[in-house]
Motif scaffolding. Structure first.
Motif, mmCIF file in Angstrom:
data_model
loop_
_atom_site.group_PDB
_atom_site.id
_atom_site.type_symbol
_atom_site.label_atom_id
_atom_site.label_comp_id
_atom_site.label_asym_id
_atom_site.label_seq_id
_atom_site.Cartn_x
_atom_site.Cartn_y
_atom_site.Cartn_z
ATOM 1 N N GLN A 73 -0.653 -5.189 3.280
ATOM 2 C CA GLN A 73 0.350 -5.003 4.334
ATOM 3 C C GLN A 73 0.857 -3.565 4.404
ATOM 4 N N TYR A 74 0.490 -2.769 3.425
ATOM 5 C CA TYR A 74 0.968 -1.391 3.371
ATOM 6 C C TYR A 74 0.315 -0.524 4.442
ATOM 7 N N SER A 75 1.084 0.445 4.929
ATOM 8 C CA SER A 75 0.538 1.478 5.812
ATOM 9 C C SER A 75 -0.185 2.498 4.934
ATOM 10 N N ALA A 76 -0.898 3.425 5.545
ATOM 11 C CA ALA A 76 -1.580 4.476 4.785
ATOM 12 C C ALA A 76 -0.568 5.298 3.988
ATOM 13 N N ILE A 129 -7.843 5.257 2.798
ATOM 14 C CA ILE A 129 -6.559 4.965 3.445
ATOM 15 C C ILE A 129 -6.355 5.804 4.710
ATOM 16 N N LEU A 130 -6.916 7.010 4.735
ATOM 17 C CA LEU A 130 -6.764 7.858 5.919
ATOM 18 C C LEU A 130 -7.558 7.307 7.101
ATOM 19 N N GLU A 135 -7.573 4.537 12.300
ATOM 20 C CA GLU A 135 -8.003 3.370 13.083
ATOM 21 C C GLU A 135 -6.819 2.573 13.611
ATOM 22 N N SER A 136 -5.736 2.537 12.840
ATOM 23 C CA SER A 136 -4.543 1.794 13.265
ATOM 24 C C SER A 136 -3.628 2.634 14.154
ATOM 25 N N TYR A 149 -7.576 16.170 6.071
ATOM 26 C CA TYR A 149 -6.381 15.463 5.608
ATOM 27 C C TYR A 149 -6.425 15.198 4.108
ATOM 28 N N LYS A 150 -7.600 14.758 3.620
ATOM 29 C CA LYS A 150 -7.698 14.417 2.197
ATOM 30 C C LYS A 150 -7.499 15.657 1.323
ATOM 31 N N ASP A 151 -7.887 16.827 1.841
ATOM 32 C CA ASP A 151 -7.686 18.074 1.098
ATOM 33 C C ASP A 151 -6.194 18.375 0.952
#
Length: 219
Positions: A73-76, A129-130, A135-136, A149-151
């Motif tokens: 249920q968690y967001s990113a 998660i990103l 996607e959401s 973003y991951k960097d």
């Protein structure tokens, strides 16, 4: 017979007692009453032990947080916060080793070799998660920038790690505050903003530049 775990424990005990790595695998093996080749059955070097320890901390953290009932249920953003909080909570039990390991690394802009496995685990998690966040539509999908973003999250992780190493507050409450503020600011940058609207408007104008003639502004 030696095991991965027993060698790790013996190594941690040695470096925390002596303040440095053993002079050689031979010396380390002799001190711990094991054949030298038994060491190499599990690790290729002392740095490989440290690399394994850091990667294991990340993997244990991921196993722990992903088994939580609320995980799905968690967001990113919430998943990132959960990782940061859980990792540094787990790291408390190995603080003396972590301080030793981090402080002996040479200063520079490249990731030290001992963090290779940790970084791989972290970046795989961040990618996961990103992508979910994009996607959401929780996060903005920006051409070229989304891949970075991951960097940004990895840089944030490195900042918090060094902050925690030097944190003298009770219960490391200042680190908890650094995590909350740092991760939230980073994710704010990942979300849609007025800058995105401005870029889209500029793109629209560039693609529809012929409109100015039809509207009478050609001269």
């Amino acid at each position: 017979m030696a095991t991965t775990e027993s060698i790790q424990k013996a190594y941690i005990n040695y470096v925390l007692t002596e303040g440095q790595q053993p002079k050689s695998v031979y010396v380390f093996a002799k001190k711990n009453k094991m054949p030298e080749d038994e060491f190499y059955r599990y690790f290729g070097s002392f740095d490989a032990i440290e690399q394994f320890i850091w990667a294991d901390l990340a993997n244990r953290t991921l196993t722990e947080i992903k088994t939580q009932e609320v995980w799905g249920q968690y967001s990113a953003r919430e998943k990132a916060l959960s990782f940061f909080y859980s990792f540094f909570e787990l790291l408390k039990s190995s603080r003396s080793f972590a301080v030793y390991s981090v402080k002996k690394q040479p200063k520079g802009f490249t990731t030290p070799a001992i963090f290779t496995g940790l970084k791989t685990a972290f970046e795989n998690f961040a990618d996961e998660i990103l992508k979910e966040g994009i996607e959401s539509t929780e996060l903005s999908d920006r051409k070229f920038l989304s891949k970075r973003y991951k960097d940004a999250l990895w840089v944030q992780f490195g900042f918090v790690l060094h902050f925690w190493i030097n944190d003298n507050s009770a219960g490391f409450e200042k680190t908890d505050e650094a995590i909350e503020k740092g991760v939230n600011v980073t994710f704010d940058l990942f979300q849609r903003s007025p800058i995105d609207n401005l870029f889209e408007y500029g793109k629209f104008l560039a693609q529809n530049s012929g409109l100015k003639e039809t509207m009478g502004f050609g001269n």
